[in-house]
Motif scaffolding. Structure first.
Motif, PDB file in Angstrom:
ATOM      1  N   UNK A  64       0.809  -1.230   0.000  1.00 43.17           N
ATOM      2  CA  UNK A  64       0.000   0.000   0.000  1.00 43.17           C
ATOM      3  C   UNK A  64       0.841   1.280   0.000  1.00 43.17           C
ATOM      4  N   UNK A  65       1.966   1.255   0.681  1.00 39.64           N
ATOM      5  CA  UNK A  65       2.827   2.435   0.696  1.00 39.64           C
ATOM      6  C   UNK A  65       3.437   2.665  -0.685  1.00 39.64           C
ATOM      7  N   UNK A  66       3.883   1.603  -1.339  1.00 37.30           N
ATOM      8  CA  UNK A  66       4.433   1.735  -2.695  1.00 37.30           C
ATOM      9  C   UNK A  66       3.376   2.261  -3.660  1.00 37.30           C
ATOM     10  N   UNK A  67       2.157   1.780  -3.515  1.00 31.32           N
ATOM     11  CA  UNK A  67       1.065   2.254  -4.370  1.00 31.32           C
ATOM     12  C   UNK A  67       0.770   3.729  -4.109  1.00 31.32           C
ATOM     13  N   UNK A  68       0.742   4.129  -2.849  1.00 32.34           N
ATOM     14  CA  UNK A  68       0.515   5.514  -2.476  1.00 32.34           C
ATOM     15  C   UNK A  68       1.586   6.419  -3.082  1.00 32.34           C
ATOM     16  N   UNK A  69       2.842   6.019  -2.924  1.00 32.03           N
ATOM     17  CA  UNK A  69       3.946   6.823  -3.457  1.00 32.03           C
ATOM     18  C   UNK A  69       3.841   6.931  -4.977  1.00 32.03           C
ATOM     19  N   UNK A  70       3.531   5.820  -5.633  1.00 32.79           N
ATOM     20  CA  UNK A  70       3.430   5.831  -7.097  1.00 32.79           C
ATOM     21  C   UNK A  70       2.292   6.733  -7.576  1.00 32.79           C
ATOM     22  N   UNK A  74       4.731  12.828  -8.038  1.00 38.30           N
ATOM     23  CA  UNK A  74       5.096  12.832  -9.463  1.00 38.30           C
ATOM     24  C   UNK A  74       6.602  12.612  -9.637  1.00 38.30           C
ATOM     25  N   UNK A  75       6.939  11.623 -10.413  1.00 36.01           N
ATOM     26  CA  UNK A  75       8.332  11.317 -10.707  1.00 36.01           C
ATOM     27  C   UNK A  75       8.639  11.637 -12.167  1.00 36.01           C
ATOM     28  N   UNK A  76       9.826  12.118 -12.424  1.00 34.31           N
ATOM     29  CA  UNK A  76      10.261  12.389 -13.792  1.00 34.31           C
ATOM     30  C   UNK A  76      10.607  11.064 -14.473  1.00 34.31           C
ATOM     31  N   UNK A  77      10.302  10.986 -15.743  1.00 29.33           N
ATOM     32  CA  UNK A  77      10.620   9.756 -16.486  1.00 29.33           C
ATOM     33  C   UNK A  77      12.014   9.767 -17.022  1.00 29.33           C
TER      34      UNK A  77
END
Length: 77
Positions: A64-70, A74-77
């Motif tokens: 759930x934490x990984x999903x929340x962060x994702x 916003x991450x740069x590609x």
């Protein structure tokens, strides 16, 4: 001996929890009771308790934490 890659997440968590609970329980035990005669036994008990609580917690909360962060960061590609 080769281990199937599907166990990589589990092995990483096991080792991480082992190391971090060791360090934290050592520091907490040392700060609470000091380096007395029963330090080693108290530290081992504290370490086992911390590991038994921390590993299942991380196992269930990591996805759930990984999903929340994702989703929220916003991450740069």
């Amino acid at each position: 001996m080769r281990v199937n890659r599907k166990y990589q997440r589990l092995i990483t968590m096991l080792i991480s929890v082992l190391v971090f609970t060791c360090i934290i329980s050592f520091g907490m035990t040392a700060s609470i009771i000091g380096f007395s005669e029963n330090f080693f036994i108290s530290w081992l008990k504290s370490w086992v308790n911390a590991y038994c609580i921390t590993f299942p917690t991380i196992w269930f909360l990591s996805a759930p934490i990984a999903k929340f962060v994702a989703n929220k960061i916003p991450f740069a590609d």
